[in-house]
Structures are given as structure tokens and as C-alpha cells.
Design a protein around this motif. Sequence first.
Motif, mmCIF file in Angstrom:
data_model
loop_
_atom_site.group_PDB
_atom_site.id
_atom_site.type_symbol
_atom_site.label_atom_id
_atom_site.label_comp_id
_atom_site.label_asym_id
_atom_site.label_seq_id
_atom_site.Cartn_x
_atom_site.Cartn_y
_atom_site.Cartn_z
ATOM 1 N N ALA A 19 0.810 -1.219 0.000
ATOM 2 C CA ALA A 19 0.000 0.000 0.000
ATOM 3 C C ALA A 19 0.843 1.268 0.000
ATOM 4 O O ALA A 19 0.325 2.351 -0.284
ATOM 5 N N VAL A 20 2.144 1.147 0.325
ATOM 6 C CA VAL A 20 2.991 2.341 0.481
ATOM 7 C C VAL A 20 4.325 2.122 -0.230
ATOM 8 O O VAL A 20 5.039 1.167 0.069
ATOM 9 N N LYS A 21 4.663 3.028 -1.154
ATOM 10 C CA LYS A 21 5.957 2.963 -1.827
ATOM 11 C C LYS A 21 7.048 3.495 -0.901
ATOM 12 O O LYS A 21 6.770 4.158 0.091
ATOM 13 N N ARG A 22 8.297 3.261 -1.295
ATOM 14 C CA ARG A 22 9.401 3.830 -0.522
ATOM 15 C C ARG A 22 9.995 5.024 -1.263
ATOM 16 O O ARG A 22 9.911 5.138 -2.478
ATOM 17 N N PHE A 23 10.642 5.905 -0.524
ATOM 18 C CA PHE A 23 11.361 7.036 -1.081
ATOM 19 C C PHE A 23 12.635 6.516 -1.747
ATOM 20 O O PHE A 23 13.343 5.684 -1.183
#
Length: 340
Positions: A39-43
Motif C-alpha cells: 500500500a505504500v511505496k518507498r522514497f
Amino acid sequence: MSMKLFRQWGASLCLGFLAMVSVVPAWAQDLAGAKDHPAVKRFGGSTIVGYEVRNFDAVEFQTSTFKEFDLQTYKRRYAQPPLALEGKLTRLWYEAPGATRSLELFRNYTNDLMASGFAALYDSTRDGAAGSYTNFLANFSSGQRDFIKNNRSEYVMYGADAGTVRTGTFQKGSTTVRLISIDWPKEDATYKSRQGAYIAVDILETKAMEQNMVVVSASDISKSITANGKVAIYGILFDTGKADVKPESKPSLEQIAAFLKAEPTVKLHVVGHTDSVGSFDSNLALSKRRADAVAAMLAKDYGIAANRLVGNGVASLAPVASNSSDEGRAKNRRVELVPQ
């Protein structure tokens, strides 16, 4: 929102989106066994330095201005009560070294989440009442100590720049995300840190706890009664506030009946136990009705002589765990078999 502000917001959103990585390679520095949440990408360029997955937990999500940390209750205080949710929890701690700073990291995550359809329930960068977050930061640091896997000192947050703390809560459907970002001012071997910024990402997928207690076999019932003078049965289920035995209870009832048929001289107290939710008097009556219902079903459906079973209820008088958590309350809701 004016057209000028809308264009500025849109440009910021696009720039932030470009910095987030949608398909991420396995970074060499990632903590062993850690992985991004879908659900969340990384920087881009960041690594996972803290990671844990909990099948079921309770989390409070900030939806208003942080006021202070209560040293007596060890809880944060907000202008409005936080959003309390339960479900599967994934905790990630990302390190973005070098020239990256907290605001850049936080804005990239918030922009990307909103582009993915998340709604902002709280964003400290848009909260004019938000302060330096010094106490919030100290409490956050202590909260990270229970990471099962962490290759950074839990004290790293104490040395961070408290004035750079950014926090946010974002939600889409049954998924809620909490962000806490901070600057780390310098490389430090003691804290196992690199100069740059850190962001903690908690992802909670709301769901009810699954009752997953193992069915106790007839032989184990016999062994427990011999060794302990009683046996706890968790596979006999009821709806909240009701005394009707649910169909899912059949495997446990079959094992109790098998034990009683193998031991024809044994007589049992069937003892109902509840958690502490609700009044004691109502729980006492409920626990007795549930015990009676189990005894009646064993007699009616499994051919056990009714005079071998006596129903009793003790409500929440004999807990085996704290009633302050869902996990503890689940352990306290049970039926026990005690020889007469």
C-alpha cells in the motif's frame, strides 16, 4: 481552493510522486527479512532499518494537534481523541541518508498516498497549532523499542532534531497509514545512524481478531484434569451477550463428549467465564446461562447423562489475562471443566 493554489499543489504532488519508487529493488542495506508494504511505496534511495508485522494489534492514530505526553499514563494527549483501530499492523522504519530532510521525505509520502486515493485525516505540516513535538518524539522513540527486528539503536530518535518532526494520518478504505518523519543531524556510530532523515510508517489493515484457539482433544482434556484439576475450553463460541452455543463449537463438544464416554464415572462442573466488559451482575448471569447451555447440549445431542454435568458461572472473577486488551479479553472468555 484558488486556481493558482491548485496549480501549485498539483506541481508539488507531481514532483513528490516522481521521487517515490513504485518498483523497488532489494536494497543491499535493507534489514534482513524486511519488505515494503504493497500500500505504500518507498522514497528513492532509502533503506529499511526497522521492520515488524503483527497479525493483530490496536493502534491510536492522530487526527488533531498533539498537546503533550502524559508521564502518568504513558500516553500522548491530543486536542481531540485519536482514532482507535484494530487489525493487522505492519511497522517500517526507513532511513534516507545524505541531503534528504524530514520535510522532503514527509511531503513525498503524503503526496504519493493522496495520489493513490488516501484521504488525509491529519497533516502536521498544515496544522498551524502544531508545536516542536519534543515530547511526541521522545514517546515515539520509546515506542520503537518493541521492534522485533531493528538494526538501528532505538535511541536514535532522542538525538534527532525535535523541531523537524512531521506527523500524518491517511486512510483509504480499511487501510490506515501513520507517518512520523525526523531529521538526523549527523553520522554517529553509537546510534548506528547516518546523516539524513528517517520516517516511521505504520500500516494498519482493519479487521476483527480471528478466534484461533486449538480444539482440545479428549486425551488432552483427561491429562489437564489429572494434572491441573481443570481444563479450559476455548472452542465453545457464543455471540456477544448471548448464551446460544454456535455451530462452530461442534468439534470441541465432540471431544468433551468423547472424554466423558471414556470416563463414565466422571462428573463435571461446567464453568462459564466472561471478560469484564459490561456490568458484573449481567456477566454473572450470562456466564451461568452459557454453562447451562453447554451442559444441556452435551446431554441432548451427545447422550451424556444430565446428572453428570452441573452448570456454574463466575463472570470475570477468574481471569487468566488482563482485560485491558482484546487479546487478554479473548483468553478470559472460556468454558472450564472441573471435576465434581
